[in-house]
Write a protein that holds these residues in place. Structure first.
Motif, PDB file in Angstrom:
ATOM      1  N   VAL A 124      -6.745   2.010   2.356  1.00 48.36           N
ATOM      2  CA  VAL A 124      -5.514   1.151   2.743  1.00 48.36           C
ATOM      3  C   VAL A 124      -5.835  -0.158   1.989  1.00 48.36           C
ATOM      4  CG1 VAL A 124      -5.310   1.925   5.121  1.00 48.36           C
ATOM      5  CG2 VAL A 124      -7.263   0.356   4.597  1.00 48.36           C
ATOM      6  N   GLY A 125      -4.870  -0.330   1.185  1.00 48.45           N
ATOM      7  CA  GLY A 125      -4.842  -1.328   0.081  1.00 48.45           C
ATOM      8  C   GLY A 125      -3.191  -1.428   0.044  1.00 48.45           C
ATOM      9  N   THR A 126      -2.836  -1.718  -1.170  1.00 45.01           N
ATOM     10  CA  THR A 126      -1.542  -2.072  -1.518  1.00 45.01           C
ATOM     11  C   THR A 126      -0.700  -0.847  -1.203  1.00 45.01           C
ATOM     12  OG1 THR A 126      -2.069  -3.223  -3.591  1.00 45.01           O
ATOM     13  CG2 THR A 126       0.393  -2.330  -3.183  1.00 45.01           C
ATOM     14  N   GLY A 127      -1.368   0.521  -1.153  1.00 42.33           N
ATOM     15  CA  GLY A 127      -0.584   1.733  -0.515  1.00 42.33           C
ATOM     16  C   GLY A 127      -1.883   2.197   0.220  1.00 42.33           C
ATOM     17  N   SER A 128      -1.383   3.314   1.011  1.00 37.35           N
ATOM     18  CA  SER A 128      -2.330   3.868   1.644  1.00 37.35           C
ATOM     19  C   SER A 128      -2.092   5.562   1.784  1.00 37.35           C
ATOM     20  CB  SER A 128      -1.939   3.538   3.300  1.00 37.35           C
ATOM     21  OG  SER A 128      -0.862   4.036   3.811  1.00 37.35           O
ATOM     22  N   CYS A 129      -3.182   6.207   1.948  1.00 40.52           N
ATOM     23  CA  CYS A 129      -3.407   7.614   1.903  1.00 40.52           C
ATOM     24  C   CYS A 129      -4.788   8.110   2.215  1.00 40.52           C
ATOM     25  CB  CYS A 129      -2.982   7.994   0.691  1.00 40.52           C
ATOM     26  SG  CYS A 129      -3.673   7.326  -0.741  1.00 40.52           S
ATOM     27  N   GLY A 130      -4.815   9.487   2.352  1.00 38.30           N
ATOM     28  CA  GLY A 130      -6.231   9.985   2.681  1.00 38.30           C
ATOM     29  C   GLY A 130      -6.366  11.152   2.010  1.00 38.30           C
ATOM     30  N   ILE A 131      -7.651  11.642   1.716  1.00 41.71           N
ATOM     31  CA  ILE A 131      -8.234  12.753   1.189  1.00 41.71           C
ATOM     32  C   ILE A 131      -9.191  13.222   1.605  1.00 41.71           C
ATOM     33  CG2 ILE A 131      -9.411  11.529  -0.647  1.00 41.71           C
ATOM     34  CD1 ILE A 131      -8.286  13.596  -2.829  1.00 41.71           C
ATOM     35  N   GLY A 154      -0.813  -2.140   2.799  1.00 44.85           N
ATOM     36  CA  GLY A 154      -0.408  -3.873   2.702  1.00 44.85           C
ATOM     37  C   GLY A 154       1.106  -3.850   2.324  1.00 44.85           C
ATOM     38  N   ALA A 155       1.673  -3.290   1.388  1.00 47.65           N
ATOM     39  CA  ALA A 155       3.029  -3.348   0.968  1.00 47.65           C
ATOM     40  C   ALA A 155       3.794  -3.038   2.113  1.00 47.65           C
ATOM     41  CB  ALA A 155       3.283  -2.234  -0.095  1.00 47.65           C
ATOM     42  N   TRP A 156       3.601  -1.921   2.900  1.00 46.53           N
ATOM     43  CA  TRP A 156       4.528  -1.524   4.151  1.00 46.53           C
ATOM     44  C   TRP A 156       4.196  -2.578   5.096  1.00 46.53           C
ATOM     45  CZ3 TRP A 156       3.338  -0.759   9.454  1.00 46.53           C
ATOM     46  CH2 TRP A 156       4.159   0.101   9.944  1.00 46.53           C
ATOM     47  N   ILE A 157       3.230  -3.081   5.634  1.00 47.26           N
ATOM     48  CA  ILE A 157       2.983  -3.984   6.574  1.00 47.26           C
ATOM     49  C   ILE A 157       3.954  -5.436   5.960  1.00 47.26           C
ATOM     50  CG2 ILE A 157       1.399  -5.854   7.516  1.00 47.26           C
ATOM     51  CD1 ILE A 157      -0.800  -3.574   7.327  1.00 47.26           C
ATOM     52  N   GLY A 158       3.942  -5.528   4.793  1.00 50.63           N
ATOM     53  CA  GLY A 158       4.797  -6.691   4.178  1.00 50.63           C
ATOM     54  C   GLY A 158       6.175  -6.558   4.467  1.00 50.63           C
ATOM     55  N   GLN A 159       6.662  -5.258   4.257  1.00 49.26           N
ATOM     56  CA  GLN A 159       7.889  -4.956   4.441  1.00 49.26           C
ATOM     57  C   GLN A 159       8.317  -4.959   5.569  1.00 49.26           C
ATOM     58  OE1 GLN A 159       9.171  -0.724   3.560  1.00 49.26           O
ATOM     59  NE2 GLN A 159      10.647  -1.434   2.147  1.00 49.26           N
ATOM     60  N   GLN A 160       7.523  -4.512   6.763  1.00 50.13           N
ATOM     61  CA  GLN A 160       7.898  -4.538   7.927  1.00 50.13           C
ATOM     62  C   GLN A 160       8.223  -5.885   8.406  1.00 50.13           C
ATOM     63  OE1 GLN A 160       8.336  -1.675  10.029  1.00 50.13           O
ATOM     64  NE2 GLN A 160       8.545  -0.802   8.019  1.00 50.13           N
ATOM     65  N   ALA A 161       7.298  -6.794   7.892  1.00 51.44           N
ATOM     66  CA  ALA A 161       7.499  -8.333   8.353  1.00 51.44           C
ATOM     67  C   ALA A 161       8.711  -8.974   7.966  1.00 51.44           C
ATOM     68  CB  ALA A 161       6.392  -9.177   7.627  1.00 51.44           C
ATOM     69  N   GLN A 205       4.005  -7.311  -4.275  1.00 49.10           N
ATOM     70  CA  GLN A 205       4.651  -8.873  -4.033  1.00 49.10           C
ATOM     71  C   GLN A 205       4.655  -8.547  -2.225  1.00 49.10           C
ATOM     72  OE1 GLN A 205       8.022  -8.426  -6.390  1.00 49.10           O
ATOM     73  NE2 GLN A 205       7.454 -10.305  -7.349  1.00 49.10           N
ATOM     74  N   PHE A 206       5.156  -7.471  -1.633  1.00 49.26           N
ATOM     75  CA  PHE A 206       5.146  -7.015  -0.162  1.00 49.26           C
ATOM     76  C   PHE A 206       3.812  -7.101   0.279  1.00 49.26           C
ATOM     77  CE2 PHE A 206       9.376  -4.912  -0.579  1.00 49.26           C
ATOM     78  CZ  PHE A 206      10.322  -5.704   0.323  1.00 49.26           C
ATOM     79  N   SER A 207       2.875  -6.741  -0.354  1.00 44.62           N
ATOM     80  CA  SER A 207       1.469  -6.556   0.041  1.00 44.62           C
ATOM     81  C   SER A 207       0.865  -8.113   0.246  1.00 44.62           C
ATOM     82  CB  SER A 207       0.642  -5.771  -0.905  1.00 44.62           C
ATOM     83  OG  SER A 207      -0.974  -5.801  -0.288  1.00 44.62           O
ATOM     84  N   GLU A 208       1.456  -8.912  -0.375  1.00 42.35           N
ATOM     85  CA  GLU A 208       0.786 -10.320  -0.330  1.00 42.35           C
ATOM     86  C   GLU A 208       1.170 -10.875   1.094  1.00 42.35           C
ATOM     87  OE1 GLU A 208       2.538 -12.516  -3.635  1.00 42.35           O
ATOM     88  OE2 GLU A 208       1.193 -11.597  -5.226  1.00 42.35           O
ATOM     89  N   LEU A 209       2.017 -10.386   1.763  1.00 46.44           N
ATOM     90  CA  LEU A 209       2.413 -10.792   3.053  1.00 46.44           C
ATOM     91  C   LEU A 209       1.551 -10.226   4.391  1.00 46.44           C
ATOM     92  CD1 LEU A 209       6.375 -10.392   2.779  1.00 46.44           C
ATOM     93  CD2 LEU A 209       5.102 -12.428   2.310  1.00 46.44           C
TER      94      LEU A 209
END
Length: 295
Positions: A124-131, A154-161, A205-209
């Motif tokens: 869970v960073g700028t993107g998120s996934c599992g393996i 982080g990007a998804w969270i920022g975009q949702q905001a 940039q989204f992740s910064e939010l």
């Protein structure tokens, strides 16, 4: 310091490129640096530039010049090479190194977390996934980018905001702390202008939010809490699905892993394992097992 014993290990993600210079004889890190975003799928040329800059900078720290790159092996985990066309393009890159082996940043994180070529990991960073990686196969969940998935990133969270802020400014949601914080950092209070400002934003940039959203959630802002809870539930889904694929230790790593972990259910938190090393050290597993490289 003998050049033949040195290698450069790289962990290149959506927010930063982390490089270390490692002495395989002494089993010691000699230097490390971090440069900018290096997601090959988002901006291929910029990512390559930041990767090369990281290699040059890490050599400078020990008094070597970039002319020595031709004498060194580089092993890397790179965001974006999970897309076959990107991996193919990179395999054809005329790199300046003695040799170059790469895999995905997700595989690298798993190797680093377990100091092994097998195990489960959630990033869970700028993107998120599992393996989940076993002796016979690897199963990847998510990693589709914030426009189509990555629901804990982080990007998804920022975009949702930003989406919440636009709904609030339109009067469809009651005033909230999160919207005021997003407007403050954007220096915009108009929904049209806010939309235009964030319309072309990249994942980094989204992740910064994301930090703003976590901060607002700590202030008990309802909208921020809804976003973080949704991200946490997605991580739990990844966790449970990974265990169905392969039982065993599962680690959560990445830039927002420490902030999101407290929001997970107690049952999941108690089952998580500590990562043994940072993702960049997963490159040592590639060095020891070159067959794991995608190229």
């Amino acid at each position: 310091m003998t050049l033949s014993n040195l290698l450069i290990a790289i962990d290149a993600g959506g927010t930063k490129c982390h490089a270390i210079l490692y002495d395989t004889a002494q089993q010691k890190t000699l230097a490390q640096v971090k440069t900018g975003s290096a997601n090959l799928a988002s901006n291929y040329s910029s990512a390559l530039s930041n990767i090369q800059q990281a290699c040059t900078d890490v050599l400078k720290q020990v008094g070597l010049t970039d002319s020595n790159l031709a004498k060194l092996a580089v092993y890397a985990g790179l965001a974006g090479v999970n897309f076959p066309q990107i991996a193919k393009k990179l395999s054809q890159w005329q790199h300046p190194f003695k040799s170059f082996g790469f895999t995905t940043d997700l595989h690298l994180a798993c190797y680093g977390a377990h100091q092994n070529s097998q195990g489960n990991v959630i990033i869970v960073g700028t993107g998120s996934c599992g393996i989940a990686i076993s002796k016979t196969k690897s199963v990847v969940l998510g990693g589709y980018g914030h426009k189509l998935g990555d629901q804990a990133s982080g990007a998804w969270i920022g975009q949702q905001a930003v989406q919440v802020s636009l709904l609030t400014l339109d009067g469809l949601l009651k005033p909230n702390v999160l919207t005021q914080a997003i407007c403050n950092v954007s220096q915009i209070n108009s929904p049209a202008e806010l939309s235009q400002y964030w319309h072309t934003a990249n994942p980094a940039q989204f992740s910064e939010l994301a930090d703003i959203v976590f901060s607002c959630a700590q202030q008990q802002d309802e909208q921020a809490i809804l976003i973080i809870n949704q991200a946490a539930r997605y991580i739990e889904q990844l966790f449970n699905q990974l265990l169905k694929t392969q039982a065993g230790p599962t680690c959560i790593v990445g830039g927002i892993s420490k902030r999101i972990t407290p929001w997970l259910s107690q049952s999941v938190k108690t089952q998580l394992s500590e990562a043994q090393t940072e993702p960049v050290y997963g490159a040592l597993t590639l060095y020891q097992n070159p067959a794991l490289c995608l190229n």
